[in-house]
Write a protein that holds these residues in place. Structure first.
Motif, PDB file in Angstrom:
ATOM      1  N   ASP A 198       0.826  -1.212   0.092  1.00  0.00           N
ATOM      2  CA  ASP A 198      -0.001   0.007   0.010  1.00  0.00           C
ATOM      3  C   ASP A 198       0.961   1.205  -0.023  1.00  0.00           C
ATOM      4  OD1 ASP A 198      -1.903   2.003   0.475  1.00  0.00           O
ATOM      5  OD2 ASP A 198      -2.907   1.016   2.241  1.00  0.00           O
TER       6      ASP A 198
ATOM      7  N   ILE B  19      -0.114   4.046   4.922  1.00  0.00           N
ATOM      8  CA  ILE B  19      -0.037   3.123   5.957  1.00  0.00           C
ATOM      9  C   ILE B  19      -1.302   3.414   6.889  1.00  0.00           C
ATOM     10  CG2 ILE B  19       1.139   2.139   8.284  1.00  0.00           C
ATOM     11  CD1 ILE B  19       3.626   2.867   6.918  1.00  0.00           C
ATOM     12  N   ASP B  20      -2.286   2.707   6.815  1.00  0.00           N
ATOM     13  CA  ASP B  20      -3.552   2.798   7.311  1.00  0.00           C
ATOM     14  C   ASP B  20      -3.799   2.875   8.806  1.00  0.00           C
ATOM     15  OD1 ASP B  20      -4.697   3.515   4.712  1.00  0.00           O
ATOM     16  OD2 ASP B  20      -4.806   1.224   4.351  1.00  0.00           O
TER      17      ASP B  20
ATOM     18  N   LEU C 123      -5.739  -0.856  10.410  1.00  0.00           N
ATOM     19  CA  LEU C 123      -4.271  -1.394  11.032  1.00  0.00           C
ATOM     20  C   LEU C 123      -4.386  -1.323  12.509  1.00  0.00           C
ATOM     21  CD1 LEU C 123      -1.797  -0.778   8.344  1.00  0.00           C
ATOM     22  CD2 LEU C 123      -2.700  -3.039   8.806  1.00  0.00           C
TER      23      LEU C 123
ATOM     24  N   TYR D 161       4.671  -8.457  10.951  1.00  0.00           N
ATOM     25  CA  TYR D 161       3.795  -7.533  10.128  1.00  0.00           C
ATOM     26  C   TYR D 161       4.776  -6.992   9.020  1.00  0.00           C
ATOM     27  CZ  TYR D 161       1.303  -3.623   8.078  1.00  0.00           C
ATOM     28  OH  TYR D 161       0.693  -2.767   6.982  1.00  0.00           O
TER      29      TYR D 161
ATOM     30  N   HIS E 271       5.175  -4.223   5.745  1.00  0.00           N
ATOM     31  CA  HIS E 271       4.517  -3.200   4.798  1.00  0.00           C
ATOM     32  C   HIS E 271       5.293  -2.918   3.680  1.00  0.00           C
ATOM     33  CE1 HIS E 271       1.063  -0.321   4.734  1.00  0.00           C
ATOM     34  NE2 HIS E 271       1.955   0.232   3.581  1.00  0.00           N
TER      35      HIS E 271
ATOM     36  N   PHE F 232       5.455   1.930   0.678  1.00  0.00           N
ATOM     37  CA  PHE F 232       4.845   2.872   1.361  1.00  0.00           C
ATOM     38  C   PHE F 232       5.859   4.253   0.605  1.00  0.00           C
ATOM     39  CE2 PHE F 232       8.365   2.528   4.266  1.00  0.00           C
ATOM     40  CZ  PHE F 232       8.876   3.545   4.347  1.00  0.00           C
TER      41      PHE F 232
ATOM     42  N   VAL G  78       3.341   9.516   4.366  1.00  0.00           N
ATOM     43  CA  VAL G  78       3.570   8.724   5.862  1.00  0.00           C
ATOM     44  C   VAL G  78       4.025   9.894   7.189  1.00  0.00           C
ATOM     45  CG1 VAL G  78       4.353   6.900   7.168  1.00  0.00           C
ATOM     46  CG2 VAL G  78       3.602   6.625   4.716  1.00  0.00           C
TER      47      VAL G  78
ATOM     48  N   LEU H  76       6.183   5.460  11.447  1.00  0.00           N
ATOM     49  CA  LEU H  76       7.245   4.516  11.143  1.00  0.00           C
ATOM     50  C   LEU H  76       8.192   4.306  12.292  1.00  0.00           C
ATOM     51  CD1 LEU H  76       8.605   5.794   7.550  1.00  0.00           C
ATOM     52  CD2 LEU H  76       7.008   3.717   8.027  1.00  0.00           C
TER      53      LEU H  76
ATOM     54  N   LEU I 120       6.095   1.806  14.284  1.00  0.00           N
ATOM     55  CA  LEU I 120       6.245   0.216  13.683  1.00  0.00           C
ATOM     56  C   LEU I 120       7.419  -0.348  13.911  1.00  0.00           C
ATOM     57  CD1 LEU I 120       4.297   1.009  10.407  1.00  0.00           C
ATOM     58  CD2 LEU I 120       3.625  -0.324  12.259  1.00  0.00           C
TER      59      LEU I 120
ATOM     60  N   CYS J  58       9.236  -2.314   7.364  1.00  0.00           N
ATOM     61  CA  CYS J  58       8.437  -1.417   6.451  1.00  0.00           C
ATOM     62  C   CYS J  58       9.557  -1.182   5.174  1.00  0.00           C
ATOM     63  CB  CYS J  58       8.135  -0.182   6.820  1.00  0.00           C
ATOM     64  SG  CYS J  58       6.707  -0.326   8.283  1.00  0.00           S
TER      65      CYS J  58
ATOM     66  N   ARG K 213      10.182   1.108   1.830  1.00  0.00           N
ATOM     67  CA  ARG K 213       9.826   2.161   1.034  1.00  0.00           C
ATOM     68  C   ARG K 213       9.671   1.829  -0.411  1.00  0.00           C
ATOM     69  NH1 ARG K 213      13.212   5.791  -1.112  1.00  0.00           N
ATOM     70  NH2 ARG K 213      14.774   4.998  -0.172  1.00  0.00           N
TER      71      ARG K 213
END
Length: 379
Positions: free
Chosen positions: A153, A156-157, A170, A184, A186, A189, A194, A199, A202, A209, A211
């Motif tokens: 995505d 980041i929801d 989320l 998890y 991601h 993004f 964001v 970040l 997370l 995550c 990028r």
């Protein structure tokens, strides 16, 4: 055995004739090969490897549900494609009945997906707004399955103050107790969308995550991430607008080819059991190009699943090349599949985790691979 009579309470059938304008599909087109739930036909889900499920629920994004059947627009394009992967058996369970409330739709999706994954099937959900990911996760939580989840995505929801479920689902996944998320990831993004502190939070949770620019530099590095994933959720806003006109968030994003590559990697995973593709709005689409893009992503998922069917088990050591490496006083083992060329590395607890060739090169140069460190931190 999957009890389809029970699932029928939540589902509505689909018509191949309407999808193909009363034309007959060619012998090798997916529309001819797939076992579809129609008024006069019950699919044999027990014989299938992959099951499609449509979900037209978009109210979590603050929009009324489309009068068009979003999953059927994607089906129309997918069924036209040719079925090259005869070792992958496909079925289509039809469309989820839309509930009186969003919570009702969540409950129906959870019930159907739970039954299918308990039956050993891989489920592809054609959404619907992105918050349906929460119901996708609930299918595991109901059974107390501890899973690794991955979301692709541009956003980041985690918008705590938003009134839209699609922008904060989320939070529900991360904060719900008891929690069944082992890890998890991601993917893709876009930094300018964001909040930096998000970040940092997370990262403190040891979540990974990636990028957009970093992934695009070497997309193959994401294959081990998806190989270890149980739940994959994709928002089509990860694709740049020119390649998916229904995605109007950003002119930047993954290309159509890169989105297909990610989908193929997902198909190669023996771990993955649910794959949701969300955020498609046919009202914004041009010449059904986004529907065609999603259809081709589904085709590449089947291509990956065909590769997965050829992979050996890690216990079959004769099917792997074995490399014993010592880096920074740590002795470990790397395995390379002779069949697919994929890599695994051994952690101190003797468990093997998916990795990439680049991790092997770092270890060979007496450097600790970041993937090894992150895995250790989580342990």
């Amino acid at each position: 055995m999957i009890d389809f009579t029970h699932l029928q309470d939540f589902l509505t059938p689909v018509s191949k004739a309407q999808l193909n304008d009363d034309e007959v599909y060619d012998d090798l087109q997916i529309g001819r090969m797939i076992d579809l739930y129609e008024d006069d036909h019950i699919p044999d889900l027990d014989a299938a490897d992959v099951v499609l499920l449509g979900a037209n629920e978009a109210r979590g994004n603050g929009m009324p549900n489309s009068k068009k059947s979003t999953p059927d627009i994607i089906r129309r394009q997918f069924y036209k494609l040719y079925h090259w992967h005869r070792d992958v058996r496909l079925a289509d369970a039809g469309n989820l009945q839309t509930g009186r409330s969003v919570a009702d739709s969540y409950a129906a999706l959870k019930a159907v997906v739970t039954e299918l994954i308990d039956g050993g099937k891989t489920v592809i959900i054609l959404g619907g707004s992105h918050d349906l990911t929460y119901a996708q996760y609930q299918a595991y939580a109901t059974k107390k399955y501890i899973i690794e989840a991955t979301v692709a995505d541009a956003l980041i929801d985690l918008q705590e103050t938003s009134s839209l479920r699609s922008e904060r689902f989320l939070l529900d996944m991360f904060m719900e107790q008891p929690n069944y998320l082992r890890h998890y990831n991601h993917i893709g993004f876009q930094s300018y969308f964001v909040q930096p502190r998000m970040l940092e939070t997370l990262d403190k949770l040891r979540f990974d995550c990636y990028r957009l620019g970093k992934v695009r530099e070497n997309i193959e590095e994401i294959e081990p991430v998806l190989r270890n994933t149980d739940l994959l959720s994709v928002d089509i806003n990860m694709i740049k607008h020119t390649d998916a006109p229904a995605s109007s968030l950003s002119p930047n994003g993954f290309s159509g080819e890169e989105a297909c590559a990610l989908s193929r990697y997902a198909g190669m995973s023996a771990q993955l059991s649910t794959y949701g593709i969300y955020g498609y709005n046919p009202e914004k689409d041009k010449d059904d190009l986004t529907a065609k893009q999603i259809a081709q992503m589904l085709w590449y998922f089947m291509d990956g699943r065909s590769v997965k069917n050829k992979e050996a088990q890690l216990t079959e050591r004769e099917s792997f090349l074995e490399f014993h490496i010592a880096f920074t006083d740590i002795d470990t083992v790397f395995l390379k599949s002779k069949k697919t060329g994929r890599w695994w590395m051994q952690l101190p607890d003797k468990e093997f985790v998916p990795c990439a060739y680049s991790d092997y090169l770092l270890a060979s140069n007496n450097e600790i691979p970041e993937r090894w460190l992150r895995s250790q931190e989580r342990l």
